[in-house]
Scaffold this motif. Structure first.
Motif, PDB file in Angstrom:
ATOM      1  N   HIS A  77      86.675  57.622  46.246  1.00  0.00           N
ATOM      2  CA  HIS A  77      87.760  57.372  47.176  1.00  0.00           C
ATOM      3  C   HIS A  77      88.734  56.365  46.564  1.00  0.00           C
ATOM      4  CE1 HIS A  77      84.899  54.123  47.970  1.00  0.00           C
ATOM      5  NE2 HIS A  77      85.958  53.403  48.301  1.00  0.00           N
ATOM      6  N   PHE A  78      89.869  56.261  47.227  1.00  0.00           N
ATOM      7  CA  PHE A  78      90.913  55.337  46.800  1.00  0.00           C
ATOM      8  C   PHE A  78      90.751  54.019  47.562  1.00  0.00           C
ATOM      9  CE2 PHE A  78      92.721  59.367  45.580  1.00  0.00           C
ATOM     10  CZ  PHE A  78      93.336  59.089  44.368  1.00  0.00           C
ATOM     11  N   VAL A  79      90.557  52.948  46.809  1.00  0.00           N
ATOM     12  CA  VAL A  79      90.565  51.617  47.413  1.00  0.00           C
ATOM     13  C   VAL A  79      91.991  51.179  47.687  1.00  0.00           C
ATOM     14  CG1 VAL A  79      89.890  49.204  47.098  1.00  0.00           C
ATOM     15  CG2 VAL A  79      88.436  51.035  46.204  1.00  0.00           C
ATOM     16  N   GLU A  80      92.895  51.460  46.753  1.00  0.00           N
ATOM     17  CA  GLU A  80      94.334  51.247  46.937  1.00  0.00           C
ATOM     18  C   GLU A  80      95.036  52.538  46.570  1.00  0.00           C
ATOM     19  OE1 GLU A  80      95.656  47.974  44.648  1.00  0.00           O
ATOM     20  OE2 GLU A  80      94.369  46.486  45.678  1.00  0.00           O
ATOM     21  N   TYR A  81      95.872  53.018  47.472  1.00  0.00           N
ATOM     22  CA  TYR A  81      96.520  54.306  47.249  1.00  0.00           C
ATOM     23  C   TYR A  81      97.621  54.182  46.196  1.00  0.00           C
ATOM     24  CZ  TYR A  81      93.982  56.235  51.208  1.00  0.00           C
ATOM     25  OH  TYR A  81      93.000  56.681  52.052  1.00  0.00           O
ATOM     26  N   LEU A  82      98.083  55.353  45.766  1.00  0.00           N
ATOM     27  CA  LEU A  82      99.045  55.436  44.668  1.00  0.00           C
ATOM     28  C   LEU A  82     100.350  54.752  45.046  1.00  0.00           C
ATOM     29  CD1 LEU A  82      99.151  56.650  41.832  1.00  0.00           C
ATOM     30  CD2 LEU A  82     100.172  58.696  42.802  1.00  0.00           C
ATOM     31  N   ASP A  83     100.827  53.955  44.133  1.00  0.00           N
ATOM     32  CA  ASP A  83     102.077  53.222  44.337  1.00  0.00           C
ATOM     33  C   ASP A  83     102.697  52.979  42.964  1.00  0.00           C
ATOM     34  OD1 ASP A  83     104.153  51.945  45.510  1.00  0.00           O
ATOM     35  OD2 ASP A  83     102.963  50.332  46.415  1.00  0.00           O
ATOM     36  N   PHE A  84     103.836  52.348  42.930  1.00  0.00           N
ATOM     37  CA  PHE A  84     104.482  52.106  41.650  1.00  0.00           C
ATOM     38  C   PHE A  84     104.836  50.631  41.519  1.00  0.00           C
ATOM     39  CE2 PHE A  84     108.294  51.868  44.097  1.00  0.00           C
ATOM     40  CZ  PHE A  84     109.202  51.154  43.327  1.00  0.00           C
ATOM     41  N   THR A  85     105.058  50.225  40.282  1.00  0.00           N
ATOM     42  CA  THR A  85     105.549  48.887  39.989  1.00  0.00           C
ATOM     43  C   THR A  85     106.397  48.963  38.727  1.00  0.00           C
ATOM     44  OG1 THR A  85     104.922  46.573  39.619  1.00  0.00           O
ATOM     45  CG2 THR A  85     103.578  48.238  38.552  1.00  0.00           C
ATOM     46  N   VAL A  86     107.237  47.997  38.534  1.00  0.00           N
ATOM     47  CA  VAL A  86     108.084  47.910  37.346  1.00  0.00           C
ATOM     48  C   VAL A  86     107.643  46.683  36.566  1.00  0.00           C
ATOM     49  CG1 VAL A  86     110.411  47.722  36.444  1.00  0.00           C
ATOM     50  CG2 VAL A  86     110.005  49.031  38.521  1.00  0.00           C
ATOM     51  N   THR A  87     107.264  46.896  35.321  1.00  0.00           N
ATOM     52  CA  THR A  87     106.769  45.805  34.484  1.00  0.00           C
ATOM     53  C   THR A  87     107.928  44.937  34.001  1.00  0.00           C
ATOM     54  OG1 THR A  87     106.941  47.059  32.420  1.00  0.00           O
ATOM     55  CG2 THR A  87     104.914  47.326  33.720  1.00  0.00           C
ATOM     56  N   PRO A  88     107.627  43.755  33.507  1.00  0.00           N
ATOM     57  CA  PRO A  88     108.702  42.915  32.954  1.00  0.00           C
ATOM     58  C   PRO A  88     109.439  43.575  31.800  1.00  0.00           C
ATOM     59  CG  PRO A  88     106.739  41.595  33.355  1.00  0.00           C
ATOM     60  CD  PRO A  88     106.343  43.020  33.575  1.00  0.00           C
ATOM     61  N   GLU A  89     108.800  44.537  31.137  1.00  0.00           N
ATOM     62  CA  GLU A  89     109.489  45.268  30.063  1.00  0.00           C
ATOM     63  C   GLU A  89     110.320  46.417  30.599  1.00  0.00           C
ATOM     64  OE1 GLU A  89     106.233  44.714  30.112  1.00  0.00           O
ATOM     65  OE2 GLU A  89     106.190  42.957  28.767  1.00  0.00           O
TER      66      GLU A  89
END
Length: 1480
Positions: A1141-1153
């Protein structure tokens, strides 16, 4: 002279660059609303030749002179040309403003006037007289006024031109006011559209509608105000008025500082803000405390503030020796809303002192103080000294710091021989000893520190027996320059604002530094000497270091002390000097350029201790204080410098063992020594201490017995009097003694009253004698003599001033028949409407015994005529409960005694008594157990050490204790009736001693009825009810299970529970699970799930012997349906989590690069669990390019999209599957959401803006981590958007964001902002371009820049063998550096090339006997701090004998000259007029 006078619709249009033909007439001619009057005066030369004129005819045949027009698209030129188009001169143009674009409404309005002036166009050549010229000037002024009126009308017709950002006409002004007053801030704001005004307090928006009692805002006719009512300390803040419209935002700040005023608070402490008078009571106080080093000590008090106001909390402050304490790793404070606690972790002697708790309210403050003593920890070696204390660092520099400390109170079995100082670099645990030889001086300079590192220090003392424990470490100190430390403490001046600082290159680089000044000896001891000096004024750019030199007195030989290691700080400590010898010292500076001249000598300095030991203090005087303390006084030491304090020691008489009374030196000459043994004789002595060491001990004091100063009078009143501080009253007089009584003082000084001193004196014939001390019972007096008495109170702080003397009292046996005044009045059970008054019978009964009492009362504010009787019939007992009082009113009471002869004089009044229930007041209640045993219970939460519950019957001590058993546990006391009967009827009261009158009573009657109000119980016994601690409650558990539970206060082993649902008894089975833990009283019922049929009422019925109880919970309607949904969801979640199962569902982030990363967290996966990614329902196979971007680490899944583009948008999904189950997560990656976050990260990565100079102007430049093509970057100047033009351009080069400003002027100063749009508020980087330093850059285009302004040809042809000499004219401020190059290689002066630069203006080159090898491209290069320029020319050496080569060279030279002329012409056209003139 040519005069051209233009009349247009607007006065400003005189400055326009061109005239436009807006509309043709019916004949096809263009009509201009302009009158051109040409007046020509002939002079020796004409400005324009005749060929530039042309004669044309109008429709009416009139001849006019017309200037030759230029083509519409021709660029404007400032060159004067002749008929052959040859340049003959240069015209400096008039400065022009930018062209303002005309609106449609303006054009229409102008055309209206054009129709009326179609025939007005004519050109006349005429001569005007001065009168005509003046008249026409006046007409022009009148016409200008008319045009301005039309201009205002046009603005109203065209509101767009009126739009502008807000501006403050009148700014709010900061004010300092008294507390309790109302302040009003005003401002006036202009702007269109009309700005919206918001007010902020410390950057927090003020909502006046939510707090109308505090704030009021008004906005009328662009005038705005903020009214702050009833200002107090919490209103101290910066208030900001912010104005906003579509053109921008401005703000202005004003500071409000309320000051405390004695007038801001009512005399009775009334708080207008809250409408009440706060009364602060501090109970459960901490006493004088003793602790040992290393222990943890807590101090606490219970604070009651009455009345209770919602969301209002008093200010609680702790002090040590009158200094506010701040939380640290040694000090922790806590305020729970009722109790204030101070915790001292790991006690040290630095923590010793007077601790004060101060509670500040709107009606005043209350405080309580007690002393805390910290004893030394046990020494590791018997006879060794204890640890020093209070280690501090001073005068820290780059490689030097002065460490100071205080000597301990106990030296051990032998005197302290010296101290060792240890240092430790912060972040490590390695301690290094700083001094090889011990120092006796409590001050030591530590050298050899590493610049930029932080250190902590500790000190150890030693004597012949050994070394002490180390002291508490000092606060960390950084080895750095004091100026750098000051800037470090101040913090960054403007974080993230893009502030630019310009510094000029130090012209002293490479210069030997000057000599230091003011070299002095700041410290001199037997062990070391400390020098200090001021750095030189001239010290170069890279900084300086110092060498110290010494010379023995009488010698001229100077010896360098620190040859191997120069110091960086303007401080130095010299060791290993011979004691008693005289030395001179001086200092030299050095840098990379060399060593400077020495400073002036200090003169002869003798090595020895400058600071002497203090002298012994005066003989101490000890006085009795309490049963465990003594007050010690002494006179200060004489001729002492830099006194640290005093240590007090005590010793029991008959022994020679001296013990310290304080372990931290004090500077006062009075000290209360606590912790002594009652009844023991002590003597005391004092010694002073400074940095040099201890003084001799003072002489011993006289012996004093430790006991209270005076016995407390048992009839002291417990309440303050409404009259004077003391009212001395005579209770009885006999032949040779009198009995006195008085009231306690109105204020106890912050400490409990410990006793009283009574003085008396005789009065004969109106003449008073001397005062003498006596006890309460004035014995051995003389009969028929008049006496006066005065009383002084004493607490731990000392003895108060004496009261006013009493009236003349005659020592004569009373023979009056009525009784004397009752005594010992005190009050119990004070409530809002009632109080119980108690008293003792009078000492003198009169001729017959006392047979009753009368109680009188009055309001505090009433006069003597306000007394009234509280009852009509005589009262036989010595107490009375007064009812019918007004809540919140203050009363005064008195009692009169009666016998057969009559009613005697009244007692001393007691009061004022406030009719108000004490916060937290509890009443006695009756408890009946299952066996029918009756008991009365009273609880008190404010118990102190030594507090006891005292039960009484009818307010008298119980004579028969066999009928009642008293059981007390912690804060609860229970009175159990052993065998209830009619003998037990009466009023039972309970008083808690050592408190502020906590008490209650309960009346037990036969029938439960009585005329007296208050709690009462009938002897008719009834079955009790089982009490519940908690009513039935419900909670959701894992798997969606439901738990119903409750808890009873107590039950027996026979208690039974009946579980009921909708009046139907349910039992344990598949659906229900029950549990009853009788040890804890918890009853539980579990259900696996909630179904539709479970809607209703759940009940627990309890039966415990004869006691019964029931509790229910109703679950119906929306509440039940919501609970059912939650239960089903929890069960589904539990089922889902049994497999992958998913503990945290799919999401996005933008790295410092700036990479876009999809991420999720998974759980409960196995090796065989399948993990599948897909995009837009298409599975990403292992051999796809995108599969390389997928990573799995522990339970984290990531998909690194990288630098995002439009084709990356879509729906991404992750699948988890194995034999236990499956789960999936979907994420829609949209352009807007991702791009906005990407732009935000890009905006956060913007670097500090740099200013780069070019030959055309300046460039403002910042760098980002990554630049995306869709990134929207806007530049603002003074909050207005910058429009692109030929002079100002913005753009992007790679990751560089830049703004170019060509030819900057004063108008370009100000605040610049770079705004990066992120879909929300945007990311802004603001910086200020202002000041002289910033605009030295504009000098690039000014005359200060280094330039070659003439003198050099473009091409030089010279015959071989001859000498060539060329001179170029140079300009620049400061004078530029000059160099010559050939074919881009620098030339040096020698026999062949002679290079000269004279008078800062003329640079010349001479080439002797040129040859063909000297041919090439030469340049004169000039450079200063504002720029660089090169004057280029070509040299060609030819041989006349070679004619063919000479022809080719000539042709080449002609072509080259023409090309260079064209380049110069272009440069003249592109440069600004002023620079071009300089080029000419």
């Amino acid at each position: 002279m040519l005069f051209i006078e233009l009349f247009l619709c607007q006065f400003k249009s005189l400055q326009k660059k061109e005239l436009y033909c807006d509309q043709p007439d019916h004949s096809g001619h263009c009509v201009l609303f302009v009158l051109i009057v040409v007046s020509v005066q002939t002079h020796s030369g004409a400005l324009f030749p005749q060929s530039l004129k042309a004669v044309v005819k109008t429709e009416k045949g009139q001849e006019v002179v017309e200037l030759s027009p230029l083509p519409k698209r021709a660029k404007r030129t400032y060159l004067a040309m002749d008929t052959d188009k040859e340049v003959i001169g240069y015209v400096i143009p008039v400065f022009r403003d930018d062209v303002t674009e005309e609106g449609i409404s303006y054009v229409a309005m102008r055309n209206l006037f054009v129709r009326e002036a179609r025939e007005a166009m004519e050109v006349k050549v005429e001569k005007k007289t001065r009168t005509t010229h003046i008249r026409e000037s006046a007409e022009r002024v009148e016409l200008g006024k008319t045009m301005e009126e039309w201009s205002e009308f046009r603005k109203k017709m065209n509101p767009d031109s009126l739009t502008h950002r807000p501006e403050f006409i009148v700014k709010p002004r900061g004010q300092t006011i008294w507390e309790g007053n109302t302040v009003k801030l005003h401002c006036t704001v202009a702007g269109w559209p009309k700005p919206r005004i918001a007010w902020y307090k410390n950057n927090v928006l003020i909502d006046a509608k939510a707090h109308p009692e505090k704030y009021t805002t008004e906005s009328n006719y662009n005038m705005h105000s903020l009214e702050i009512k009833n200002c107090d300390f919490l209103d101290t803040a910066q208030y900001c008025a912010s104005a906003l419209n579509i053109k921008g935002e401005v703000s202005s700040v004003a500071t409000i500082v309320p000051h405390v005023s004695c007038l801001s608070m009512c005399a009775d402490g009334y708080s207008p803000e809250h409408g009440v008078t706060f009364q602060t009571t501090i109970i459960d106080k901490f006493e004088v405390a003793f602790g040992h080093e290393g222990e943890t000590l807590s101090l606490g008090c219970t604070v009651i503030v009455y009345p209770t106001v919602k969301k209002y909390q008093p200010e609680v402050v702790w002090y040590r020796n009158s200094v506010p304490l701040k939380p640290s790793k040694w000090v922790h404070t806590h305020w729970s809303g009722e109790r204030a606690t101070l915790t001292l972790t790991h006690l040290n002697k630095e923590d010793e002192g007077m601790y004060t708790l101060r509670v500040n309210t709107k009606s005043g403050f209350d405080s309580y103080s007690a002393y805390v003593f910290v004893k030394d920890a046990d020494v590791e070696v018997e006879g060794a000294p204890v640890a020093p204390l209070d280690v501090r660092c001073h005068d820290a520099n780059k490689d030097y710091v002065v460490v100071t400390w205080k000597q301990p109170a106990v030296e051990g079995s032998s005197p302290i021989l010296g101290y060792y100082i240890d240092k430790c670099e912060v972040g490590t645990h390695h301690w290094a000893q700083c001094n090889e030889n011990p120092v006796k001086y409590a001050r030591f300079p530590v050298t050899g520190l590493v610049e930029g590192r932080s250190y902590i220090f500790r000190v150890r003392a030693f004597n012949q027996e050994g070394v002490s424990r180390p002291s508490r470490v000092s606060e960390p100190v950084i080895a750095m320059d004091p100026s750098d430390r000051a800037s470090l403490k101040a913090g960054p001046s403007a974080p993230f604002t893009g502030m630019i600082k310009f510094t000029e290159e130090d012209p002293t680089v490479g210069v030997i530094p000057g000599e230091p000044t003011d070299v002095v000896v700041t410290e001199a001891t037997k062990s070391y000497v400390v020098l200090a000096w001021k750095p030189p004024v001239q010290r170069g750019h890279e900084g300086v270091m110092y060498y110290i030199e010494k010379s023995v007195s009488g010698s001229d030989i100077w010896q360098r002390v620190n040859t191997g290691m120069p110091v960086k700080s303007p401080r130095f400590a010299l060791f290993d000097l011979a004691e008693g010898k005289s030395y001179s010292f001086r200092v030299r500076c050095s840098n990379s350029a060399g060593v400077g001249e020495p400073s002036a000598s200090t003169g002869d300095v003798t090595v020895g201790d400058i600071l002497d030991l203090p002298s012994a203090p005066g003989t101490p005087v000890a006085a009795r204080n309490t049963d465990t303390s003594v007050v010690v006084f002494w006179s200060a030491s004489k001729d002492v410098s830099h006194l640290v304090g005093y240590y007090i020691e005590c010793s029991e008489v008959g022994t020679d063992i001296w013990m310290p009374c304080n372990n931290k030196p004090i500077k006062q000459t009075r000290f209360v020594c606590h912790g002594l043994i009652t009844g023991v004789n002590y003597v005391f002595r004092v010694k002073a201490v400074n940095a040099a060491g201890y003084s001799l001990s003072s002489s011993q004091s006289d012996a004093v017995i430790v006991q209270a100063a005076i016995c407390k009078f048992p009839r002291v009143l417990l309440r303050h009097s409404s009259t004077h501080t003391y009212d001395v009253t005579m209770l009885e007089a006999v032949k040779d003694y009198m009995i006195l009584s008085w009231n306690p003082p109105a204020h106890d000084g912050g400490a409990d009253i410990r006793g009283y001193f009574v003085d008396y004196r005789t009065v004969k014939g109106g003449v008073a004698g001397k005062w003498h001390e006596m006890n309460h019972k004035a014995e051995d007096l003389k009969e028929n003599v008049f006496y006066q008495f005065q009383v002084r109170a004493m607490n731990m702080a000392g003895v108060s001033e004496a009261s006013l003397p009493s009236g003349r009292l005659e020592c004569k046996e009373w023979t009056i028949t009525v009784p004397g005044p009752p005594v010992g009045l005190h009050v119990l059970e004070v409530r809002d409407t009632s109080a119980v008054i108690l008293w003792e019978p009078p000492v003198f009964d009169g001729r017959t015994p006392v047979n009753g009492y009368y109680l009188d009362l009055k309001f505090e504010s009433a006069g003597e005529e306000g007394w009234k009787a509280a009852h009509e019939k005589v009262n036989q007992v010595k107490y009375m409960k007064v009812t019918g009082l007004e809540a919140g009113a203050s009363y005064v009471f008195r009692v009169r005694a009666q016998n057969l002869a009559g009613v005697g004089n009244p007692s001393v009044p007691i009061g004022p008594i406030l009719a108000q229930s004490r916060p937290g007041t509890k009443e006695i209640y009756v408890d009946v157990d299952d066996d029918g045993v009756i008991s009365m219970v009273f609880e008190c939460a404010d118990l102190k050490a030594g507090s006891e519950f005292v039960w009484s019957k009818n307010y008298q001590a119980m004579a028969d204790t066999s009928r009642i058993t008293i059981v007390t546990e912690k804060g609860k006391s229970r009175a159990i009736f052993n065998s209830p009967s009619l003998e037990d009827l009466g009023t039972y009261s309970c008083v808690v001693t050592n408190t502020d009158g906590i008490s209650s009573s309960y009346t037990l009657t036969e029938e439960g009825e009585s005329k007296q109000s208050g709690p009462r119980l009938s002897l008719t016994w009834c079955f009790p009810v089982i009490p519940f601690k908690n009513e039935m409650a419900m909670e959701l558990l894992e798997k969606g299970r439901v738990r119903f539970w409750t808890q009873v206060e107590k039950c027996t082993a026979d208690c039974q529970v009946e579980y009921v649902f909708n009046d139907v008894i349910i039992t344990q089975g598949k659906k229900y699970t029950m549990n009853f833990d009788k040890s804890t009283g918890i009853i539980e019922m579990f259900m696996d799930s909630l179904e539709v049929t479970d809607e209703g009422t759940f009940t627990f019925n309890l039966v415990d012997g004869k006691a019964k109880g029931a509790t229910s919970l109703v679950l119906i309607g929306d509440e039940f349906r919501e609970l059912q949904k939650k239960s089903e969801f929890e069960r589904a979640e539990w089922v889902r989590k049994q497999g992958p199962h998913f503990v945290e569902y799919l999401d996005f982030t933008v790295t410092p690069e700036c990479d876009v990363l999809l991420k999720c967290k998974i759980g409960n996966v196995k090796a065989e669990t399948e993990i599948t990614w897909s995009k837009d329902c298409i599975e990403i196979a292992d051999d796809d390019e995108d599969a390389k971007k997928i990573e799995k680490k522990d339970g984290d899944l990531t998909f690194n999209i990288g630098k995002i583009s439009k084709h990356d948008a879509g729906v991404y999904e992750v699948f988890l599957k194995d034999d236990r189950g499956k789960d999936s997560s979907i994420f829609k990656l949209t352009d807007a959401a991702v791009m906005n976050e990407l732009f935000r990260v890009i905006g956060e990565s913007v670097t500090v803006t740099l200013v780069i100079s070019t030959e055309h102007g300046i460039i403002l430049q910042s760098v980002v981590t990554y630049h995306h093509e869709d990134l929207r970057v806007g530049w603002l100047h003074k909050d207005a958007k910058i429009s692109a033009s030929e002079r100002v351009k913005a753009g992007v080069t790679g990751e560089q964001l830049w703004l170019k400003i060509n030819e900057p002027t004063e108008k370009d100063k100000g605040k610049y902002a770079m705004d990066i749009f992120d879909g929300k508020d945007g990311v802004k980087r603001v910086f200020e371009l202002s000041g002289k330093a910033a605009f030295t850059l504009s000098s690039i285009s000014s005359s200060d820049r280094a330039r070659v302004i003439g003198g050099l040809p473009d091409v030089v042809a010279i015959q071989e063998g001859k000498s060539l000499n060329l001179t170029g004219n140079v300009w620049g401020e400061p004078v530029p550096e000059v160099s010559w190059t050939k074919n881009e290689k620098q030339l040096l002066s020698d026999d062949h090339y002679s290079l000269k630069f004279e008078h800062g203006k003329f640079a010349s080159i001479t080439i002797a006997a040129v040859t063909t090898t000297d041919s090439g491209k030469y340049a004169l290069v000039v450079k200063n701090k504002y720029g660089t320029e090169a004057g280029e020319f070509t040299v060609s050496v030819y041989n006349p004998e070679d004619d063919e080569n000479w022809k080719k060279i000539k042709q080449t030279l002609v072509t080259l000259a023409l090309n260079q002329t064209d380049e110069k012409n272009k440069k003249i056209k592109n440069n600004n007029p002023e620079a071009t003139q300089c080029e000419k």
